[in-house]
Design an enzyme around this catalytic site. Sequence first.
Site, PDB file in Angstrom:
ATOM      1  N   ASP A 126       1.382   0.406  -6.342  1.00 14.37           N
ATOM      2  CA  ASP A 126      -0.130   1.152  -6.178  1.00 14.37           C
ATOM      3  C   ASP A 126      -0.823   1.149  -7.524  1.00 14.37           C
ATOM      4  O   ASP A 126      -2.190   0.936  -7.332  1.00 14.37           O
ATOM      5  CB  ASP A 126       0.338   2.570  -5.816  1.00 14.37           C
ATOM      6  CG  ASP A 126      -1.143   3.352  -5.710  1.00 14.37           C
ATOM      7  OD1 ASP A 126      -1.583   3.490  -4.401  1.00 14.37           O
ATOM      8  OD2 ASP A 126      -1.718   3.949  -6.614  1.00 14.37           O
TER       9      ASP A 126
ATOM     10  N   PHE B  49      -3.420   4.761  -3.102  1.00 13.71           N
ATOM     11  CA  PHE B  49      -3.629   3.676  -2.165  1.00 13.71           C
ATOM     12  C   PHE B  49      -2.516   3.483  -1.234  1.00 13.71           C
ATOM     13  O   PHE B  49      -2.572   3.093  -0.207  1.00 13.71           O
ATOM     14  CB  PHE B  49      -4.173   2.473  -2.943  1.00 13.71           C
ATOM     15  CG  PHE B  49      -5.518   2.606  -3.503  1.00 13.71           C
ATOM     16  CD1 PHE B  49      -6.584   3.444  -2.995  1.00 13.71           C
ATOM     17  CD2 PHE B  49      -5.891   2.229  -4.927  1.00 13.71           C
ATOM     18  CE1 PHE B  49      -7.874   3.537  -3.581  1.00 13.71           C
ATOM     19  CE2 PHE B  49      -6.955   2.107  -5.397  1.00 13.71           C
ATOM     20  CZ  PHE B  49      -7.879   3.048  -4.627  1.00 13.71           C
ATOM     21  N   ASP B  50      -1.330   3.922  -1.688  1.00 19.17           N
ATOM     22  CA  ASP B  50      -0.097   3.950  -0.845  1.00 19.17           C
ATOM     23  C   ASP B  50      -0.392   4.791   0.248  1.00 19.17           C
ATOM     24  O   ASP B  50      -0.234   4.619   1.505  1.00 19.17           O
ATOM     25  CB  ASP B  50       1.129   4.436  -1.668  1.00 19.17           C
ATOM     26  CG  ASP B  50       1.600   2.811  -2.274  1.00 19.17           C
ATOM     27  OD1 ASP B  50       2.019   1.794  -1.617  1.00 19.17           O
ATOM     28  OD2 ASP B  50       2.223   3.153  -3.479  1.00 19.17           O
ATOM     29  N   VAL B  51      -0.958   5.958   0.029  1.00 18.65           N
ATOM     30  CA  VAL B  51      -1.227   7.183   0.734  1.00 18.65           C
ATOM     31  C   VAL B  51      -2.280   6.681   2.027  1.00 18.65           C
ATOM     32  O   VAL B  51      -1.998   6.682   3.047  1.00 18.65           O
ATOM     33  CB  VAL B  51      -1.449   8.512   0.211  1.00 18.65           C
ATOM     34  CG1 VAL B  51      -1.744   9.366   1.288  1.00 18.65           C
ATOM     35  CG2 VAL B  51      -0.161   8.917  -0.588  1.00 18.65           C
TER      36      VAL B  51
ATOM     37  N   GLY C 299      -1.035   4.057   4.173  1.00 16.89           N
ATOM     38  CA  GLY C 299      -0.099   4.586   5.303  1.00 16.89           C
ATOM     39  C   GLY C 299      -1.065   5.070   6.433  1.00 16.89           C
ATOM     40  O   GLY C 299      -0.474   4.895   7.640  1.00 16.89           O
TER      41      GLY C 299
END
Length: 418
Positions: A162, A190-192, A195
């Site tokens: 991320d 940005f991972d969240v 997802g």
Amino acid sequence: MSHVAKSQMEEVDHMTIQDRPVRTGHGPLEGIVVADFSRVLAGPYGTMLLADLGATVIKVEAPNGDDTRAWVPPARDGVGTYYLSVNRNKDSVVLDLKDPVDLETAYDIIDRADVFVENFKPGGLAQYGLDPESVARRWPHLVHASITGFGLEGGAHMPGYDLLVQAMSGLMHVTGSQHGPPQRTGVAIFDVVTGMHAVIGILAALRERTVSGLGQHIVLDLLSSAQSSLVNQSTGYAACGNEPMRMGNEHPSLYPYGPFMAADREVVICVGNDSQFTRLVTLLGLPELADDPRYSTMRGRNLNRTTLEPLITQALASRTADEWFEAFQSINVPSAPILTVGEGVRFAQKLGLETVVEVGDGEAAVPLIKNPISFSRSEVSYHKAPPALDQDGEAVRTWLANTAPTTAAAVRLSRVEV
């Protein structure tokens, strides 16, 4: 409906609902089975959201487990809270894909799944026959979601951390004080976001499958999610070539909009229109500013913020941040104190939002942050604490031994009224 079709539909319904490893209540995704081969954050966050909504999620882990189990501190009972934050409601089974027997077990799980989620390095699953082309041939009913850092082609060799995406997307460039260095956000944002985008794509593909009976391959990458999530900043560049710069806590298009120093500490003020500004300056004892041509419009306030800021700050010095917060609330001027994470959780509880839920039973229960979705009729499930490594290996294998693989035809019959 023919007798054969009815029999097939009943067989699939029995397989996906009655004989799953764990019953998950009556959520809107009840009956959907997810083979979760993802790890760390983007994939696990997305699959947890699906599990919260009633899907059965089988978390397939390598022998050493998801990396985040060991990402400490902080920890609860020796397990990283990073792992705990995104893995509730799942069933953990350990499989070494290099072992032929374990690989067959992985195939068996996917045979019975509606959704296959993975975030391996592009090309990394080809050696196991789990590349997109092989998956599409063997499991045409399957919704296959691939999550990468920088795409399947030009950026395939780049690791999907991320922080790298925050750096390369421009987020760090626009985050931080005006004359200070670029800054990362306080969470792997940005991972969240990726997802969540994965969940949207999966749900859309499942909806489309009710018509076609066929799955499809969904491809997501953190960098594209980042560009989309930068919204006004990235669109400002795309639409008119504007290159945004760091402005600290200020907003490029709104003023006053950010933290301002009160008598004891900062209080956030968010003025989004002229009527709010009028109410603000009237309360501050500066009603004449609402008619001042330099400040009466948003454009004027943006152009003249350097002269407006000291007037606001001087007026705010007469009360504490908490006192101003209460006063601004009384006249509908958007405002907020700056809280710690713990204070934020307690404030949400004070509002009756009940953001913390106990997940699991008895001493094994873990306090976690709840799913933010509430339904008027459907349920959000919190039936199981994040599993220990291979906690459900035996249960998953028993389930495999007692269920039949899903087929594209059976999927279509089970999802569409015939």
